[in-house]
Design a protein around this motif. Structure first.
Motif, mmCIF file in Angstrom:
data_model
loop_
_atom_site.group_PDB
_atom_site.id
_atom_site.type_symbol
_atom_site.label_atom_id
_atom_site.label_comp_id
_atom_site.label_asym_id
_atom_site.label_seq_id
_atom_site.Cartn_x
_atom_site.Cartn_y
_atom_site.Cartn_z
ATOM 1 N N GLY A 195 -1.344 -3.500 7.117
ATOM 2 C CA GLY A 195 -2.578 -4.239 7.335
ATOM 3 C C GLY A 195 -3.756 -3.773 6.521
ATOM 4 O O GLY A 195 -4.839 -4.362 6.611
ATOM 5 N N LEU A 196 -3.579 -2.735 5.708
ATOM 6 C CA LEU A 196 -4.693 -2.214 4.918
ATOM 7 C C LEU A 196 -4.790 -2.915 3.571
ATOM 8 O O LEU A 196 -3.790 -3.344 2.990
ATOM 9 N N ALA A 197 -6.010 -3.003 3.072
ATOM 10 C CA ALA A 197 -6.235 -3.648 1.782
ATOM 11 C C ALA A 197 -5.594 -2.832 0.671
ATOM 12 O O ALA A 197 -5.675 -1.602 0.650
ATOM 13 N N ARG A 214 6.752 -8.637 -8.358
ATOM 14 C CA ARG A 214 6.503 -8.279 -6.970
ATOM 15 C C ARG A 214 5.161 -7.590 -6.907
ATOM 16 O O ARG A 214 4.627 -7.174 -7.937
ATOM 17 N N ARG A 215 4.631 -7.443 -5.724
ATOM 18 C CA ARG A 215 3.321 -6.785 -5.644
ATOM 19 C C ARG A 215 3.426 -5.313 -6.022
ATOM 20 O O ARG A 215 2.523 -4.752 -6.647
ATOM 21 N N ARG A 238 -4.635 -8.981 -0.662
ATOM 22 C CA ARG A 238 -3.777 -9.123 0.513
ATOM 23 C C ARG A 238 -3.528 -7.750 1.134
ATOM 24 O O ARG A 238 -3.533 -6.732 0.427
ATOM 25 N N PRO A 239 -3.315 -7.705 2.451
ATOM 26 C CA PRO A 239 -3.018 -6.428 3.107
ATOM 27 C C PRO A 239 -1.577 -6.003 2.850
ATOM 28 O O PRO A 239 -0.717 -6.825 2.536
ATOM 29 N N CYS A 240 -1.328 -4.719 3.009
ATOM 30 C CA CYS A 240 0.028 -4.203 2.825
ATOM 31 C C CYS A 240 0.889 -4.568 4.035
ATOM 32 O O CYS A 240 0.483 -4.364 5.177
ATOM 33 N N PRO A 241 2.111 -5.080 3.794
ATOM 34 C CA PRO A 241 2.993 -5.426 4.911
ATOM 35 C C PRO A 241 3.879 -4.274 5.369
ATOM 36 O O PRO A 241 4.567 -4.388 6.386
ATOM 37 N N HIS A 248 3.083 8.085 -4.873
ATOM 38 C CA HIS A 248 1.780 8.032 -5.531
ATOM 39 C C HIS A 248 1.555 6.711 -6.259
ATOM 40 O O HIS A 248 0.438 6.158 -6.203
ATOM 41 N N ILE A 249 2.583 6.178 -6.924
ATOM 42 C CA ILE A 249 2.373 4.936 -7.669
ATOM 43 C C ILE A 249 2.151 3.749 -6.748
ATOM 44 O O ILE A 249 1.760 2.675 -7.217
ATOM 45 N N GLY A 250 2.355 3.945 -5.462
ATOM 46 C CA GLY A 250 2.044 2.912 -4.486
ATOM 47 C C GLY A 250 0.708 3.163 -3.812
ATOM 48 O O GLY A 250 -0.211 2.345 -3.887
ATOM 49 N N TYR A 251 0.559 4.330 -3.160
ATOM 50 C CA TYR A 251 -0.634 4.552 -2.347
ATOM 51 C C TYR A 251 -1.904 4.752 -3.168
ATOM 52 O O TYR A 251 -3.015 4.617 -2.633
ATOM 53 N N VAL A 252 -1.777 5.026 -4.460
ATOM 54 C CA VAL A 252 -2.990 5.154 -5.273
ATOM 55 C C VAL A 252 -3.778 3.852 -5.292
ATOM 56 O O VAL A 252 -5.000 3.854 -5.519
ATOM 57 N N HIS A 253 -3.095 2.732 -4.992
ATOM 58 C CA HIS A 253 -3.760 1.428 -5.008
ATOM 59 C C HIS A 253 -4.261 0.989 -3.627
ATOM 60 O O HIS A 253 -4.872 -0.076 -3.519
#
Length: 283
Positions: A195-197, A214-215, A238-241, A248-253
């Motif tokens: 649910g986070l941006a 993909r996102r 969009r929020p994260c599902p 790191h390559i994911g949560y950095v965004h």
């Protein structure tokens, strides 16, 4: 600007690290040809775009031992619409070719103590002519190697530490790694993301060898295809599902983490704007 995480079919690596599932895997000649064709198609698409693009190559295997990844990094670095092009690598390849790249090329280098002689690795790092970060997996057996590397690297070279997958660190253990990488706390725990941006799916996308968009690498939902342009209509905030994000390559965004402020122009190559070794600005 659109940031692209590109991952083609390549899945072979010349190292056999115990913590990596792709250690010593071999791609067939047909698979290598397919990977080369996919990368060349992608690079050609980037060259044709009228907008700014940043690219991070995140191959499952080791890309820079393949000539087509070296060529792509150099050629993309000179394109006027490419703000940054970087690749994750173990740096087992020769490095003289990097002198042909522009200052928009960068490396995200991982040191694997069991796979390469220390002095050889250090010599390569010290001679690199492009922006780079260096990192290590936070395996307790690697701690003395990480301390030695931090002492021997130039002060301006950022040394990051990735928490070992599945390992829970005590506060004392985390403090030891944080003395090497002051940003280790971001890697220590998975980040709640549901649910986070997140910028992925909007200004950041993941692309595979056939152009499927993909996102990010961790969400299977397809947004369209790069080459027919069908992905464009899907781009939006969009929020994260997912429940959590631990890479790191994911949560950095993830926007609530404010890591774009921490890493600023060094997002792709994992170089923070400020850390203890940051050179002082000229007066």
């Amino acid at each position: 600007m659109l940031t692209i995480l590109y991952r083609g079919p390549l899945a072979s690596c010349d190292y056999d690290c115990a913590y990596c599932p792709f250690a010593k895997r071999r791609d067939t000649p047909e698979q290598l040809r397919a990977d080369r064709a996919a990368l060349e198609r992608f690079a050609g698409w980037v060259a044709e775009q009228p907008f700014q693009v940043s690219v991070l190559f995140t191959p499952w295997g080791e890309g820079l031992v393949r000539s087509w990844y070296r060529q792509a990094l150099v050629e993309l670095s000179w394109l006027p619409n490419v703000a940054r092009v970087a690749i994750q690598t173990n740096l087992s390849c020769r490095t003289d070719w990097l002198s042909e790249a522009s200052d928009r090329a960068a490396l995200w280098v991982t040191y694997h103590p069991t796979q390469v002689p220390y002095d050889r690795f250090l010599e390569k790092i010290r001679a690199l002519p492009v922006r780079h970060s260096v990192g290590i997996v936070g395996d307790p057996a690697h701690l003395p190697h990480a301390r030695r590397l931090r002492a021997d690297l130039p002060a301006e070279t950022y040394l990051w530490v990735n928490a070992e997958e599945g390992r829970l660190y005590t506060d004392d253990e985390a403090a030891e790694w944080s003395s090497i990488d002051p940003h280790f706390h971001y890697s220590r725990f998975a980040h709640r993301s549901a649910g986070l941006a997140c910028r992925t799916g909007d200004s950041v996308i993941s692309v595979n060898g056939d152009g499927t968009v993909r996102r990010c690498h961790f969400i299977p939902e397809e947004l369209g295809n790069l080459y027919d342009g069908s992905y464009r209509e899907a781009l939006r905030p969009r929020p994260c599902p997912a429940t959590a994000c631990e890479c790191h390559i994911g949560y950095v965004h993830l926007e609530p983490l404010n890591l774009y402020d921490v890493f600023a122009s060094g997002i792709l190559e994992r170089i923070p704007a400020i850390w203890p070794g940051t050179p002082s600005p000229p007066r």
